[in-house]
Scaffold this active site. Structure first.
Site, short mmCIF file in Angstrom:
data_model
loop_
_atom_site.label_atom_id
_atom_site.label_comp_id
_atom_site.label_asym_id
_atom_site.label_seq_id
_atom_site.Cartn_x
_atom_site.Cartn_y
_atom_site.Cartn_z
N LYS A 25 0.76 -1.18 -0.08
CA LYS A 25 0.02 -0.01 0.19
C LYS A 25 0.98 1.19 0.01
O LYS A 25 1.89 1.22 0.44
CB LYS A 25 -1.09 -0.01 1.36
CG LYS A 25 -0.02 0.30 2.56
CD LYS A 25 -0.03 1.69 3.11
CE LYS A 25 0.51 1.94 4.27
NZ LYS A 25 1.73 2.69 4.33
N ASP A 151 -2.42 -1.64 10.61
CA ASP A 151 -2.44 -1.29 9.24
C ASP A 151 -3.13 -2.78 8.58
O ASP A 151 -3.60 -2.93 7.38
CB ASP A 151 -1.19 -1.10 8.27
CG ASP A 151 -0.53 0.31 8.19
OD1 ASP A 151 -1.71 1.28 8.53
OD2 ASP A 151 0.41 0.52 7.99
O1 C5P Z 1 0.28 -0.97 15.06
P1 C5P Z 1 1.81 -1.20 14.53
O2 C5P Z 1 2.45 -2.35 15.44
O3 C5P Z 1 1.89 -1.41 13.07
O4 C5P Z 1 2.51 0.11 14.90
C1 C5P Z 1 3.84 0.40 15.03
C2 C5P Z 1 4.26 1.50 15.80
O5 C5P Z 1 3.99 2.53 15.25
C3 C5P Z 1 3.56 1.60 17.26
O6 C5P Z 1 4.17 0.87 18.41
C4 C5P Z 1 3.41 2.85 17.50
O7 C5P Z 1 4.60 3.26 18.10
C5 C5P Z 1 3.41 3.60 16.16
N1 C5P Z 1 1.97 4.05 15.79
C6 C5P Z 1 1.43 4.96 16.61
N2 C5P Z 1 0.07 5.30 16.04
C7 C5P Z 1 -0.60 4.68 15.09
C8 C5P Z 1 -0.20 3.60 14.46
C9 C5P Z 1 1.29 3.43 14.76
O8 C5P Z 1 1.93 5.72 17.15
N3 C5P Z 1 -1.71 4.86 14.69
#
Ligand code: C5P
Length: 309
Positions: A25, A151
């Site tokens: 994406k 995501d």
């Molecule tokens: O959800 P995911 O594990 O992909 O996110 C990785 C990191 O990105 C999270 O630990 C966080 O620090 C940051 N993040 C965030 N806000 C979001 C998505 C991700 O701060 N909406």
């Protein structure tokens, strides 16, 4: 619709298996609205699937185990791999005692801002849903996917979508009009968590005009889409990694309609009207910056392309 094959002698047994494409994406817009108490950020993003994909093969096995094989020697194949986590989540949630053997062929660059890992997790949820006849709705799969990453719900949905909240509150949009898409990832890694951690919202000068881009998508107004490309995380990543800006500036001179960093980076994407111009730009950027991860792909929308899986 994905097909579950009943038998396959090539694999030495007659266990059922399934093959899926897990696509990358890009973010046409990425706005950060606020930092939340739970450590995440509230976002507003327009997401778009592109054609570049990883291949995933999932086969049922009689043993109660999850076995992962991948073409990238540096990827872990144990519980740290998102495909393992997804398989375990589905096995635990539905009390499945059979095992799975997963072959992951990566083409999407890793830790690149292209949701490659999230897409792999989404594909395993979709694949196991079919393989084990779980009959899960898209809503239920998305709820499960949320546990794997912000995501993942979007990667289950695919196409053009507005994502809010952590990224899990989704509205499917009219398909974005066609563009060729150049992806160029410098040979560096960026940690998403560190990019968000270093974001100081008070210093962000330019936010995307999300509503204007939504209108442009609704009206198929290509100019409105590429002039509206904007990602607030660029401020952080470009500050840490100036090469991202250099690549952006260089590609902008190669006849592209619009150039932006995807997600938390470091991949830069550029939209083109003509495949030849995109290919020419890809060749030049590859040579100039001596990078291997350069691809020309296209906007991908599942709605118009039923049956391609
Ligand atoms: O959800 P995911 O594990 O992909 O996110 C990785 C990191 O990105 C999270 O630990 C966080 O620090 C940051 N993040 C965030 N806000 C979001 C998505 C991700 O701060 N909406």
């Amino acid at each position: 619709m994905y097909t579950v094959y009943k038998k396959h002698e090539e694999y030495g047994d007659n266990m059922e298996y399934i093959k899926l494409k897990s696509r990358a994406k890009i973010n046409l817009t990425l706005d950060v609205i606020a930092k939340r108490e739970d450590g995440y950020h509230d976002l507003e993003m327009i997401m778009q699937t592109v054609g570049l994909y990883d291949s995933i093969f999932i086969k049922k096995t009689d043993k109660d185990e999850i076995v992962i094989k991948t073409n990238l020697h540096y990827l872990p194949t144990d519980e740290r791999n998102i495909t393992y986590k997804a398989a375990k989540l589905i096995k635990d949630e539905f009390g499945i005692s059979k095992g799975v053997y997963i072959e992951l062929t990566k083409r999407i660059p890793v830790a690149a801002g292209l949701a490659g890992g999230s897409g792999n997790g989404a594909a395993v949820i979709k694949g196991m849903n079919r393989l084990f006849d779980l009959d899960l709705s898209m809503k239920k799969m998305m709820e499960l996917g949320e546990h794997l990453g912000s995501d993942v719900p979007y990667c289950l949905m695919e196409g053009t979508a507005l994502a809010k909240g952590r990224g899990e509150i989704l509205t499917q949009l009219n398909p974005c009009p066609h563009f060729y898409v150049l992806l160029a990832k410098p040979d560096i890694s960026v940690s998403t968590a560190s990019v968000y951690k270093n974001l100081d919202l008070k210093t962000v000068k330019e936010h995307p005009k999300t509503n204007a881009v939504l209108d442009a998508i609704a009206n198929g107004n290509k100019t409105g889409i590429y002039t509206g490309l904007c990602n607030v995380l660029e401020t952080v990543t470009i500050h840490q990694r100036p090469i991202v800006k250099e690549i952006k500036n260089y590609i902008a001179e190669q006849g592209s309609c619009g150039v932006l960093m995807s997600g938390s980076g470091p991949t830069v994407f550029a939209l083109f009207e003509k495949r030849e111009t995109a290919k020419e730009a890809a060749k030049k950027v590859k040579e100039k910056f001596n990078i291997k991860d350069v691809y020309v792909t296209e906007i991908y929308n599942p709605s118009g392309e039923k049956g391609r899986n």
